[in-house]
Design a protein around this motif. Structure first.
Motif, PDB file in Angstrom:
ATOM      1  N   PRO A  88     145.078  28.983   3.186  1.00  0.00           N
ATOM      2  CA  PRO A  88     144.013  29.530   2.339  1.00  0.00           C
ATOM      3  C   PRO A  88     144.598  30.076   1.047  1.00  0.00           C
ATOM      4  N   PRO A  89     143.921  29.899  -0.087  1.00  0.00           N
ATOM      5  CA  PRO A  89     144.396  30.516  -1.320  1.00  0.00           C
ATOM      6  C   PRO A  89     144.597  32.012  -1.106  1.00  0.00           C
ATOM      7  N   GLY A  90     145.709  32.536  -1.531  1.00  0.00           N
ATOM      8  CA  GLY A  90     146.000  33.953  -1.356  1.00  0.00           C
ATOM      9  C   GLY A  90     146.923  34.245  -0.202  1.00  0.00           C
ATOM     10  N   PHE A  91     147.035  33.324   0.766  1.00  0.00           N
ATOM     11  CA  PHE A  91     147.825  33.626   1.960  1.00  0.00           C
ATOM     12  C   PHE A  91     149.319  33.655   1.673  1.00  0.00           C
ATOM     13  N   SER A  92     149.813  32.754   0.831  1.00  0.00           N
ATOM     14  CA  SER A  92     151.243  32.737   0.516  1.00  0.00           C
ATOM     15  C   SER A  92     151.677  34.058  -0.107  1.00  0.00           C
ATOM     16  N   LYS A  93     150.832  34.593  -1.001  1.00  0.00           N
ATOM     17  CA  LYS A  93     151.133  35.889  -1.606  1.00  0.00           C
ATOM     18  C   LYS A  93     151.120  36.979  -0.551  1.00  0.00           C
ATOM     19  N   TYR A  94     150.164  36.896   0.373  1.00  0.00           N
ATOM     20  CA  TYR A  94     150.094  37.892   1.435  1.00  0.00           C
ATOM     21  C   TYR A  94     151.359  37.893   2.288  1.00  0.00           C
ATOM     22  N   VAL A  95     151.853  36.710   2.663  1.00  0.00           N
ATOM     23  CA  VAL A  95     153.038  36.620   3.515  1.00  0.00           C
ATOM     24  C   VAL A  95     154.239  37.272   2.837  1.00  0.00           C
ATOM     25  N   ASP A  96     154.366  37.077   1.530  1.00  0.00           N
ATOM     26  CA  ASP A  96     155.460  37.725   0.793  1.00  0.00           C
ATOM     27  C   ASP A  96     155.323  39.241   0.851  1.00  0.00           C
ATOM     28  N   LEU A  97     154.119  39.733   0.670  1.00  0.00           N
ATOM     29  CA  LEU A  97     153.888  41.175   0.726  1.00  0.00           C
ATOM     30  C   LEU A  97     154.116  41.720   2.135  1.00  0.00           C
ATOM     31  N   LEU A 211     140.979  42.184   9.424  1.00  0.00           N
ATOM     32  CA  LEU A 211     141.515  42.736   8.189  1.00  0.00           C
ATOM     33  C   LEU A 211     142.959  43.165   8.413  1.00  0.00           C
ATOM     34  N   VAL A 212     143.697  43.278   7.308  1.00  0.00           N
ATOM     35  CA  VAL A 212     145.081  43.743   7.339  1.00  0.00           C
ATOM     36  C   VAL A 212     145.284  44.721   6.192  1.00  0.00           C
ATOM     37  N   LEU A 213     146.004  45.797   6.455  1.00  0.00           N
ATOM     38  CA  LEU A 213     146.396  46.754   5.426  1.00  0.00           C
ATOM     39  C   LEU A 213     147.914  46.843   5.408  1.00  0.00           C
ATOM     40  N   LEU A 214     148.502  46.766   4.236  1.00  0.00           N
ATOM     41  CA  LEU A 214     149.950  46.860   4.083  1.00  0.00           C
ATOM     42  C   LEU A 214     150.288  48.086   3.240  1.00  0.00           C
ATOM     43  N   SER A 215     151.261  48.861   3.715  1.00  0.00           N
ATOM     44  CA  SER A 215     151.716  50.035   2.977  1.00  0.00           C
ATOM     45  C   SER A 215     153.187  49.882   2.624  1.00  0.00           C
ATOM     46  N   PHE A 216     153.564  50.386   1.456  1.00  0.00           N
ATOM     47  CA  PHE A 216     154.922  50.223   0.940  1.00  0.00           C
ATOM     48  C   PHE A 216     155.495  51.592   0.567  1.00  0.00           C
ATOM     49  N   GLU A 217     156.808  51.635   0.449  1.00  0.00           N
ATOM     50  CA  GLU A 217     157.470  52.903   0.154  1.00  0.00           C
ATOM     51  C   GLU A 217     157.162  53.379  -1.264  1.00  0.00           C
ATOM     52  N   ALA A 223     145.273  45.291   0.697  1.00  0.00           N
ATOM     53  CA  ALA A 223     144.503  44.817   1.847  1.00  0.00           C
ATOM     54  C   ALA A 223     144.437  43.300   1.791  1.00  0.00           C
ATOM     55  N   TYR A 224     144.212  42.693   2.945  1.00  0.00           N
ATOM     56  CA  TYR A 224     144.053  41.239   3.002  1.00  0.00           C
ATOM     57  C   TYR A 224     142.955  40.914   3.998  1.00  0.00           C
ATOM     58  N   THR A 225     142.113  39.950   3.624  1.00  0.00           N
ATOM     59  CA  THR A 225     141.058  39.506   4.513  1.00  0.00           C
ATOM     60  C   THR A 225     140.809  38.027   4.286  1.00  0.00           C
ATOM     61  N   GLU A 226     140.253  37.351   5.279  1.00  0.00           N
ATOM     62  CA  GLU A 226     139.897  35.946   5.150  1.00  0.00           C
ATOM     63  C   GLU A 226     138.425  35.779   5.469  1.00  0.00           C
ATOM     64  N   SER A 227     137.780  34.911   4.683  1.00  0.00           N
ATOM     65  CA  SER A 227     136.375  34.616   4.905  1.00  0.00           C
ATOM     66  C   SER A 227     136.113  33.189   4.485  1.00  0.00           C
ATOM     67  N   ALA A 228     135.459  32.417   5.351  1.00  0.00           N
ATOM     68  CA  ALA A 228     135.127  31.021   5.072  1.00  0.00           C
ATOM     69  C   ALA A 228     136.364  30.228   4.670  1.00  0.00           C
ATOM     70  N   GLN A 232     142.018  36.490   0.728  1.00  0.00           N
ATOM     71  CA  GLN A 232     141.887  37.351  -0.437  1.00  0.00           C
ATOM     72  C   GLN A 232     142.820  38.538  -0.308  1.00  0.00           C
ATOM     73  N   VAL A 233     143.739  38.670  -1.265  1.00  0.00           N
ATOM     74  CA  VAL A 233     144.584  39.851  -1.368  1.00  0.00           C
ATOM     75  C   VAL A 233     143.853  40.844  -2.256  1.00  0.00           C
ATOM     76  N   VAL A 234     143.583  42.038  -1.729  1.00  0.00           N
ATOM     77  CA  VAL A 234     142.855  43.071  -2.467  1.00  0.00           C
ATOM     78  C   VAL A 234     143.858  44.118  -2.929  1.00  0.00           C
ATOM     79  N   GLU A 235     143.948  44.308  -4.242  1.00  0.00           N
ATOM     80  CA  GLU A 235     144.932  45.240  -4.794  1.00  0.00           C
ATOM     81  C   GLU A 235     144.320  46.398  -5.562  1.00  0.00           C
ATOM     82  N   ASP A 236     143.061  46.257  -6.007  1.00  0.00           N
ATOM     83  CA  ASP A 236     142.468  47.358  -6.766  1.00  0.00           C
ATOM     84  C   ASP A 236     142.228  48.545  -5.847  1.00  0.00           C
TER      85      ASP A 236
END
Length: 271
Positions: A88-97, A211-217, A223-228, A232-236
């Motif tokens: 899905p678009p956005g997933f590659s970026k999510y995996v890196d994060l 849903l997934v939430l990632l926290s960093f130092e 946040a990340y979620t998938e639909s249809a 989607q990587v949510v950063e705002d």
């Protein structure tokens, strides 16, 4: 869910199509089809980027046009990039994060999140979503992702799982037995906490999906979620805050960790 893109959206397939069109420029599709032993319709589909060429077709093109392996090299590139193209678009970026996060919080409604899956469970999911010849690549990639849980400084994983995901007989009883045992083993690690939302819990926002939430130092949470089939990587800040509230509301319905473990054990015993 993982959704496949159309063939023409994959750059390597477009490159193969362009090269075939260029090498064929002095003859019609019908003429080339006759000389290679294929149908004009197939030639048209490949040149239009709507059909993935076979290795045999690539070899036949190299032999006929005397290209010193150009088409086989392009075919190899297609095979190497198909897995990425199907994500899905956005997933590659999510995996890196995900690989850089200090804390990972997940909620799974029907299918267990990738970091929790056994190889057999992952394969059962992917066989229903991907062409058989790409499944091994997807499974291997998913298993490689899990290495973050056992590295020298692993992230803390809070995995909240709906009871529905534990009772879904994905892949059959043997696969689910192995998967539930794996969850119990994961829960023994000091950096992994697993809790379960009972199926009879009151209606809650978790019914809307994973849903997934990632926290960093030293970085803001994401946040990340998938639909249809679209990731989607949510950063705002406002969007992430909404997902954090949603996650807290879901966990409010979860059993304590010890009771959650007993539920997993009980489901396992019933298989």
């Amino acid at each position: 869910m993982v959704a496949q893109r159309e063939p023409y959206e994959v750059p390597a397939i477009r490159a193969f199509a362009a090269e075939l069109t260029a090498w064929r420029c002095t003859m019609s599709k019908v003429e080339l089809a006759e000389r290679l032993g294929y149908t004009p319709q197939l030639i048209g589909q490949i040149e239009g980027g709507k059909n993935i060429p076979s290795k045999q077709f690539a070899e036949d093109c190299d032999t006929y046009f005397k290209t010193n392996g150009l088409f086989v090299r392009l075919w190899t590139l297609i095979m190497e990039t198909r897995r990425l193209a199907a994500l899905p678009p956005g997933f590659s970026k999510y995996v890196d994060l995900e690989g850089r996060a200090g804390t990972v919080r997940t909620y799974s409604l029907v299918l267990l999140q990738g970091l929790l899956q056994t190889e057999e469970y992952a394969r059962a999911i992917l066989l229903a979503m991907q062409p058989p010849d790409t499944v091994d690549q997807f499974v291997n990639a998913r298993m490689e992702r899990q290495a973050i849980l056992t590295r020298e400084k692993p992230p803390r994983l809070w995995a909240t799982v709906d009871e529905r995901a534990l009772r879904c007989m994905l892949g059959g009883r043997d696969v689910m037995r192995g998967q539930l045992k794996h969850l119990l083993e994961l829960a023994e690690r000091p950096n992994v906490m697993i809790d379960v939302v009972p199926q009879d819990a009151a209606s809650h926002v978790g019914l809307g999906g994973d849903l997934v939430l990632l926290s960093f130092e030293n970085e803001a949470d994401i946040a990340y979620t998938e639909s249809a089939g679209r990731g989607q990587v949510v950063e705002d800040a406002a969007g992430v805050s909404d997902f954090q509230v949603r996650y807290d509301l879901i966990r409010g319905h979860a059993l304590p960790v010890a009771e959650s473990r007993k539920m997993i054990e009980s489901i396992l015993e019933g298989l």
